[in-house]
Design a protein around this motif. Structure first.
Motif, PDB file in Angstrom:
ATOM      1  N   ARG A  59     -15.069  21.166 -14.814  1.00  0.00           N
ATOM      2  CA  ARG A  59     -15.640  20.631 -13.575  1.00  0.00           C
ATOM      3  C   ARG A  59     -15.057  19.243 -13.338  1.00  0.00           C
ATOM      4  O   ARG A  59     -14.942  18.447 -14.258  1.00  0.00           O
ATOM      5  N   ASP A  60     -14.729  18.968 -12.072  1.00  0.00           N
ATOM      6  CA  ASP A  60     -14.205  17.654 -11.735  1.00  0.00           C
ATOM      7  C   ASP A  60     -15.351  16.703 -11.386  1.00  0.00           C
ATOM      8  O   ASP A  60     -16.528  17.067 -11.505  1.00  0.00           O
ATOM      9  N   LYS A  61     -15.007  15.498 -10.923  1.00  0.00           N
ATOM     10  CA  LYS A  61     -16.037  14.488 -10.636  1.00  0.00           C
ATOM     11  C   LYS A  61     -16.939  14.880  -9.473  1.00  0.00           C
ATOM     12  O   LYS A  61     -18.030  14.360  -9.333  1.00  0.00           O
ATOM     13  N   ASN A  62     -16.489  15.827  -8.624  1.00  0.00           N
ATOM     14  CA  ASN A  62     -17.309  16.316  -7.513  1.00  0.00           C
ATOM     15  C   ASN A  62     -18.067  17.586  -7.881  1.00  0.00           C
ATOM     16  O   ASN A  62     -18.608  18.264  -7.019  1.00  0.00           O
ATOM     17  N   ASN A  63     -18.059  17.928  -9.141  1.00  0.00           N
ATOM     18  CA  ASN A  63     -18.743  19.094  -9.691  1.00  0.00           C
ATOM     19  C   ASN A  63     -18.142  20.421  -9.214  1.00  0.00           C
ATOM     20  O   ASN A  63     -18.794  21.446  -9.227  1.00  0.00           O
ATOM     21  N   GLN A  94      -4.966  17.406 -15.336  1.00  0.00           N
ATOM     22  CA  GLN A  94      -6.331  17.426 -14.819  1.00  0.00           C
ATOM     23  C   GLN A  94      -7.333  16.911 -15.845  1.00  0.00           C
ATOM     24  O   GLN A  94      -8.404  16.436 -15.489  1.00  0.00           O
ATOM     25  N   LEU A  95      -6.981  17.005 -17.137  1.00  0.00           N
ATOM     26  CA  LEU A  95      -7.899  16.639 -18.216  1.00  0.00           C
ATOM     27  C   LEU A  95      -7.094  16.034 -19.355  1.00  0.00           C
ATOM     28  O   LEU A  95      -6.093  16.599 -19.775  1.00  0.00           O
ATOM     29  N   VAL A  96      -7.510  14.866 -19.839  1.00  0.00           N
ATOM     30  CA  VAL A  96      -6.881  14.225 -20.992  1.00  0.00           C
ATOM     31  C   VAL A  96      -7.946  14.096 -22.069  1.00  0.00           C
ATOM     32  O   VAL A  96      -8.955  13.420 -21.869  1.00  0.00           O
ATOM     33  N   GLU A  97      -7.722  14.767 -23.198  1.00  0.00           N
ATOM     34  CA  GLU A  97      -8.715  14.796 -24.261  1.00  0.00           C
ATOM     35  C   GLU A  97      -8.094  14.323 -25.582  1.00  0.00           C
ATOM     36  O   GLU A  97      -7.387  15.077 -26.233  1.00  0.00           O
ATOM     37  N   THR A 111       1.421   7.512 -22.703  1.00  0.00           N
ATOM     38  CA  THR A 111       0.077   7.468 -22.138  1.00  0.00           C
ATOM     39  C   THR A 111      -0.025   8.538 -21.067  1.00  0.00           C
ATOM     40  O   THR A 111       0.770   8.554 -20.124  1.00  0.00           O
ATOM     41  N   TYR A 112      -0.981   9.432 -21.214  1.00  0.00           N
ATOM     42  CA  TYR A 112      -1.222  10.476 -20.221  1.00  0.00           C
ATOM     43  C   TYR A 112      -2.357  10.026 -19.308  1.00  0.00           C
ATOM     44  O   TYR A 112      -3.358   9.495 -19.782  1.00  0.00           O
ATOM     45  N   ARG A 113      -2.165  10.234 -18.009  1.00  0.00           N
ATOM     46  CA  ARG A 113      -3.204   9.903 -17.035  1.00  0.00           C
ATOM     47  C   ARG A 113      -3.442  11.108 -16.145  1.00  0.00           C
ATOM     48  O   ARG A 113      -2.536  11.915 -15.903  1.00  0.00           O
ATOM     49  N   ILE A 114      -4.642  11.207 -15.631  1.00  0.00           N
ATOM     50  CA  ILE A 114      -4.955  12.265 -14.677  1.00  0.00           C
ATOM     51  C   ILE A 114      -4.051  12.081 -13.454  1.00  0.00           C
ATOM     52  O   ILE A 114      -3.799  10.954 -13.030  1.00  0.00           O
ATOM     53  N   GLU A 150      -5.006  16.810 -26.246  1.00  0.00           N
ATOM     54  CA  GLU A 150      -5.009  18.098 -25.572  1.00  0.00           C
ATOM     55  C   GLU A 150      -5.103  17.791 -24.085  1.00  0.00           C
ATOM     56  O   GLU A 150      -6.075  17.202 -23.627  1.00  0.00           O
ATOM     57  N   ILE A 151      -4.071  18.181 -23.349  1.00  0.00           N
ATOM     58  CA  ILE A 151      -3.939  17.850 -21.933  1.00  0.00           C
ATOM     59  C   ILE A 151      -4.143  19.123 -21.118  1.00  0.00           C
ATOM     60  O   ILE A 151      -3.391  20.088 -21.280  1.00  0.00           O
ATOM     61  N   GLY A 152      -5.150  19.144 -20.253  1.00  0.00           N
ATOM     62  CA  GLY A 152      -5.406  20.287 -19.381  1.00  0.00           C
ATOM     63  C   GLY A 152      -4.530  20.217 -18.141  1.00  0.00           C
ATOM     64  O   GLY A 152      -4.487  19.187 -17.472  1.00  0.00           O
ATOM     65  N   LEU A 153      -3.814  21.300 -17.836  1.00  0.00           N
ATOM     66  CA  LEU A 153      -2.871  21.334 -16.721  1.00  0.00           C
ATOM     67  C   LEU A 153      -3.269  22.373 -15.679  1.00  0.00           C
ATOM     68  O   LEU A 153      -3.736  23.452 -16.031  1.00  0.00           O
ATOM     69  N   VAL A 154      -3.063  22.027 -14.395  1.00  0.00           N
ATOM     70  CA  VAL A 154      -3.232  22.968 -13.286  1.00  0.00           C
ATOM     71  C   VAL A 154      -1.904  23.035 -12.544  1.00  0.00           C
ATOM     72  O   VAL A 154      -1.063  22.150 -12.666  1.00  0.00           O
TER      73      VAL A 154
END
Length: 175
Positions: free
Chosen positions: A105-109, A148-151, A131-134, A163-167
């Motif tokens: 879920r993103d910041k807007n749910n 989309q996600l940097v963990e 450095t990974y950024r959204i 672990e980097i989430g990609l779209v």
């Protein structure tokens, strides 16, 4: 009290103590996976009556598993038509990109389905201090993906891997 040690995923080795009452629990007698753990929402949790005593640092992700290379771009600016201007590429080496169907879920749910997860080991992947950024762009096998996600994941006190989430990335850009 009895002690059992096992490895949990790629992250850490954990030692658990269980009371004699807990050891006789039917779930602990099975031969499958780890007898001291229950699986809940993609996380492993100790059974009731157990507690974690020690977390031990584990080795880096082996290079033989880090078989992919990719390029990393940061978005410098976006014009009024939504076209992104990207900076110079950084070559990522000894990473792993796995297909994923994870829903976040993103910041807007709003629900977003990831298409891939990038693993960047802090010891074996190059460059080390990236450095990974959204909203960064990853180019892998000619396809563009947006971060989309940097963990960041730790093994005790030290950073072990990202672990980097990609779209999928569908915008025009200047590369």
């Amino acid at each position: 009290m009895a002690a059992v040690t096992w490895t949990m995923g790629l992250i850490c080795k954990v030692q658990v103590w269980a009371s004699s009452r807990t050891r006789k629990h039917p779930a602990l007698m099975g031969v499958h996976s780890n007898p001291f753990m229950h699986r809940a929402h993609d996380a492993f949790l100790p059974l009731q009556g157990c507690y974690i005593v020690e977390v031990v640092v584990i080795k880096a992700i082996p290079k033989k598993l880090l078989i992919h290379d990719a390029k990393l771009h940061s978005v410098l600016s976006t014009d009024t038509w939504g076209k992104d201007t990207l900076d110079q590429e950084k070559q990522l080496e000894h990473i792993r990109i796995e297909p994923s169907g994870k829903i976040i879920r993103d910041k807007n749910n709003a629900e977003i389905q990831l298409v891939a997860t990038l693993f960047h080991d802090c010891r074996n992947s190059r460059p080390q201090n990236v450095t990974y950024r959204i909203d960064d762009i990853i180019v892998f096998n000619g396809q563009k993906h947006r971060v989309q996600l940097v963990e960041p994941l730790f093994d005790g006190k030290q950073l072990h891997h990202y672990e980097i989430g990609l779209v999928r990335y569908g915008s025009e850009s200047n590369i």
